[in-house]
Design a protein around this motif. Structure first.
Motif, PDB file in Angstrom:
ATOM      1  N   ASP A 256       0.863  -1.179   0.000  1.00 30.19           N
ATOM      2  CA  ASP A 256       0.000   0.000   0.000  1.00 30.19           C
ATOM      3  C   ASP A 256       0.903   1.233   0.000  1.00 30.19           C
ATOM      4  OD1 ASP A 256      -1.666   2.156   0.607  1.00 30.19           O
ATOM      5  OD2 ASP A 256      -2.924   0.986   1.971  1.00 30.19           O
ATOM      6  N   ARG A 257       1.138   1.775  -1.172  1.00 27.37           N
ATOM      7  CA  ARG A 257       2.130   2.843  -1.327  1.00 27.37           C
ATOM      8  C   ARG A 257       1.801   4.067  -0.482  1.00 27.37           C
ATOM      9  NH1 ARG A 257       3.566   3.790  -7.327  1.00 27.37           N
ATOM     10  NH2 ARG A 257       4.552   1.779  -6.893  1.00 27.37           N
TER      11      ARG A 257
ATOM     12  N   GLY B  70       2.798   7.395   4.353  1.00 23.32           N
ATOM     13  CA  GLY B  70       2.316   7.983   5.592  1.00 23.32           C
ATOM     14  C   GLY B  70       3.148   7.565   6.786  1.00 23.32           C
ATOM     15  N   ALA B  71       3.523   6.286   6.833  1.00 29.10           N
ATOM     16  CA  ALA B  71       4.376   5.804   7.916  1.00 29.10           C
ATOM     17  C   ALA B  71       5.736   6.486   7.865  1.00 29.10           C
ATOM     18  CB  ALA B  71       4.536   4.283   7.822  1.00 29.10           C
ATOM     19  N   ALA B  72       6.284   6.628   6.663  1.00 28.80           N
ATOM     20  CA  ALA B  72       7.577   7.297   6.519  1.00 28.80           C
ATOM     21  C   ALA B  72       7.495   8.743   7.002  1.00 28.80           C
ATOM     22  CB  ALA B  72       8.031   7.252   5.063  1.00 28.80           C
ATOM     23  N   ALA B  73       6.416   9.445   6.631  1.00 27.99           N
ATOM     24  CA  ALA B  73       6.256  10.833   7.047  1.00 27.99           C
ATOM     25  C   ALA B  73       6.152  10.946   8.564  1.00 27.99           C
ATOM     26  CB  ALA B  73       5.016  11.433   6.377  1.00 27.99           C
ATOM     27  N   ASP B  74       5.440  10.018   9.193  1.00 23.41           N
ATOM     28  CA  ASP B  74       5.320  10.035  10.647  1.00 23.41           C
ATOM     29  C   ASP B  74       6.679   9.812  11.309  1.00 23.41           C
ATOM     30  OD1 ASP B  74       3.407   9.726  13.154  1.00 23.41           O
ATOM     31  OD2 ASP B  74       4.858   8.089  13.254  1.00 23.41           O
ATOM     32  N   PHE B  75       7.448   8.859  10.792  1.00 21.14           N
ATOM     33  CA  PHE B  75       8.763   8.571  11.372  1.00 21.14           C
ATOM     34  C   PHE B  75       9.699   9.762  11.217  1.00 21.14           C
ATOM     35  CE2 PHE B  75      13.086   6.790  11.187  1.00 21.14           C
ATOM     36  CZ  PHE B  75      13.115   6.114  12.401  1.00 21.14           C
ATOM     37  N   ILE B  76       9.672  10.383  10.042  1.00 22.09           N
ATOM     38  CA  ILE B  76      10.527  11.547   9.802  1.00 22.09           C
ATOM     39  C   ILE B  76      10.152  12.688  10.744  1.00 22.09           C
ATOM     40  CG2 ILE B  76      11.068  13.358   8.123  1.00 22.09           C
ATOM     41  CD1 ILE B  76      10.772  11.123   5.943  1.00 22.09           C
ATOM     42  N   ALA B  77       8.850  12.918  10.903  1.00 16.98           N
ATOM     43  CA  ALA B  77       8.399  13.996  11.771  1.00 16.98           C
ATOM     44  C   ALA B  77       8.773  13.740  13.231  1.00 16.98           C
ATOM     45  CB  ALA B  77       6.884  14.170  11.647  1.00 16.98           C
ATOM     46  N   ALA B  78       8.680  12.480  13.647  1.00 17.39           N
ATOM     47  CA  ALA B  78       8.961  12.143  15.048  1.00 17.39           C
ATOM     48  C   ALA B  78      10.446  12.160  15.366  1.00 17.39           C
ATOM     49  CB  ALA B  78       8.373  10.771  15.370  1.00 17.39           C
ATOM     50  N   ASN B  79      11.286  11.866  14.367  1.00 14.10           N
ATOM     51  CA  ASN B  79      12.720  11.702  14.618  1.00 14.10           C
ATOM     52  C   ASN B  79      13.600  12.725  13.912  1.00 14.10           C
ATOM     53  OD1 ASN B  79      13.088   8.903  16.123  1.00 14.10           O
ATOM     54  ND2 ASN B  79      11.459   8.616  14.614  1.00 14.10           N
ATOM     55  N   GLY B  80      12.985  13.612  13.154  1.00 16.95           N
ATOM     56  CA  GLY B  80      13.777  14.604  12.440  1.00 16.95           C
ATOM     57  C   GLY B  80      14.485  14.059  11.224  1.00 16.95           C
TER      58      GLY B  80
ATOM     59  N   ILE C 136      10.808   0.109  -3.829  1.00 17.10           N
ATOM     60  CA  ILE C 136      10.781   1.465  -4.397  1.00 17.10           C
ATOM     61  C   ILE C 136       9.937   2.385  -3.526  1.00 17.10           C
ATOM     62  CG2 ILE C 136      10.136   2.817  -6.430  1.00 17.10           C
ATOM     63  CD1 ILE C 136      10.527   0.135  -8.044  1.00 17.10           C
ATOM     64  N   SER C 137       8.749   1.908  -3.140  1.00 24.54           N
ATOM     65  CA  SER C 137       7.851   2.723  -2.320  1.00 24.54           C
ATOM     66  C   SER C 137       8.444   3.028  -0.946  1.00 24.54           C
ATOM     67  CB  SER C 137       6.507   2.003  -2.143  1.00 24.54           C
ATOM     68  OG  SER C 137       5.875   1.818  -3.381  1.00 24.54           O
ATOM     69  N   THR C 138       9.277   2.143  -0.440  1.00 26.75           N
ATOM     70  CA  THR C 138       9.920   2.362   0.857  1.00 26.75           C
ATOM     71  C   THR C 138      10.979   3.452   0.772  1.00 26.75           C
ATOM     72  OG1 THR C 138       9.506   0.078   1.554  1.00 26.75           O
ATOM     73  CG2 THR C 138      11.284   1.261   2.677  1.00 26.75           C
TER      74      THR C 138
ATOM     75  N   PHE D 193       6.184  -9.814  -7.042  1.00 25.37           N
ATOM     76  CA  PHE D 193       6.822  -8.605  -7.566  1.00 25.37           C
ATOM     77  C   PHE D 193       6.362  -7.362  -6.814  1.00 25.37           C
ATOM     78  CE2 PHE D 193       8.478 -11.114 -10.957  1.00 25.37           C
ATOM     79  CZ  PHE D 193       9.527 -10.379 -11.480  1.00 25.37           C
ATOM     80  N   ALA D 194       5.080  -7.308  -6.449  1.00 23.23           N
ATOM     81  CA  ALA D 194       4.575  -6.144  -5.721  1.00 23.23           C
ATOM     82  C   ALA D 194       5.266  -5.995  -4.378  1.00 23.23           C
ATOM     83  CB  ALA D 194       3.064  -6.261  -5.527  1.00 23.23           C
ATOM     84  N   THR D 195       5.490  -7.114  -3.691  1.00 20.92           N
ATOM     85  CA  THR D 195       6.109  -7.069  -2.370  1.00 20.92           C
ATOM     86  C   THR D 195       7.620  -6.898  -2.445  1.00 20.92           C
ATOM     87  OG1 THR D 195       4.353  -8.466  -1.457  1.00 20.92           O
ATOM     88  CG2 THR D 195       6.398  -8.318  -0.197  1.00 20.92           C
ATOM     89  N   ASN D 196       8.262  -7.662  -3.316  1.00 16.11           N
ATOM     90  CA  ASN D 196       9.724  -7.679  -3.340  1.00 16.11           C
ATOM     91  C   ASN D 196      10.338  -6.515  -4.102  1.00 16.11           C
ATOM     92  OD1 ASN D 196       9.179 -10.071  -2.065  1.00 16.11           O
ATOM     93  ND2 ASN D 196      10.218 -11.383  -3.543  1.00 16.11           N
TER      94      ASN D 196
END
Length: 268
Positions: A67-68, A73-83, A121-123, A113-116
């Motif tokens: 789920d791209r 969204g998870a990446a944005a939360d982590f960045i915001a929480a940890n700078g 790329i999405s990560t 292929f979607a997972t691997n």
């Protein structure tokens, strides 16, 4: 000798609920990192978080890695929480036996292929701009496989997806070279995880997952571009790559295959 990160890193890991991902989480937590742990199973993530040193330092994300938007969204939360993030490890992966001639296996190809590949790329994508904007050690880490070195019978989806991870990370490494961001590709051989325990063929140089995680963290700290672990499988992989097709086909055309999703465990 354990090298360890240059500082108390901020590390984001997908596929963190089991296997290599969970082992990397334990390794980095022991080194003092603040973690973002992403996987589908919230209960398992909560158990992992609670088992780590300083559990309040780590954030968990119960997200399907395909789920791209949810991953972003998870990446944005982590960045915001940890700078920001210092190390991003795209570790989520699945493996199933596949045969192109079986119509029922075609959706399995898509899922692998979607997972691997797609999820790798999405990560990485949400983190690159922030990493470019600052200095210091920065790592994007793709978890490939020795299975991506040559195609194996009955494993077309898995082998091709991991070959794609290797090539994608190589392209990204060139794109980001001037920025100072290191793109690291790690190709595990046979690592003792729930995924490999389903294999029905000999697994030479089988490596305990905790030892793999410690060595992988050292490779990442050094910013190596590509590494096979354990090293013995790296030698095997190079030999397989050099083997002429005629000899390769003769040696492996009757090799045991991975289990397919709809196949009873007793079948070959």
């Amino acid at each position: 000798m354990t090298v360890g990160p240059a500082r108390a890193d901020r590390v984001f890991i997908t596929g963190a609920s089991s296997g290599i991902g969970a082992a990397l989480a334990r390794e980095y937590a022991a080194r003092g990192a603040s973690l973002g742990l992403l996987a589908r199973r919230r209960t398992v993530l909560e158990e992992l978080q609670a088992s780590l040193p300083h559990p309040g330092r780590h954030r968990i994300y119960a997200v399907d890695v395909t789920d791209r938007e949810a991953v972003a969204g998870a990446a944005a939360d982590f960045i915001a929480a940890n700078g920001g993030a210092d190390i991003v490890i795209a570790c989520a992966g699945i493996s199933h036996g596949t045969l192109t001639e079986r119509p029922g296996d075609l959706p399995v190809f898509d899922a692998v292929f979607a997972t691997n590949v797609g999820a790798t790329i999405s990560t990485f994508a949400p983190f690159i701009a922030g990493m470019k904007a600052r200095q210091g050690p920065r790592r994007l880490v793709g978890i490939g496989s020795v299975a991506g070195i040559r195609g194996m019978r009955g494993a077309g989806a898995y082998c091709a997806s991991k070959a794609a991870v290797h090539s994608y990370c190589e392209s990204l490494r060139l794109e980001l070279r001037a920025s100072g961001i290191k793109v690291v590709t790690i190709a595990p051989g046979y690592i003792d995880t729930p995924m490999t325990r389903n294999n029905r063929f000999p697994m030479p140089f089988l490596m305990p997952v905790e030892r793999f995680a410690a060595q992988a963290a050292d490779v990442i700290a050094r910013g190596a571009s590509y590494r096979v672990l354990p090293w013995q499988m790296g030698v095997v992989a190079k030999l397989l790559r050099l083997l002429p097709n005629a000899l390769f086909d003769l040696a492996f055309s009757r090799a045991p295959t991975k289990h397919r999703i709809d196949e009873p465990r007793g079948q070959a």
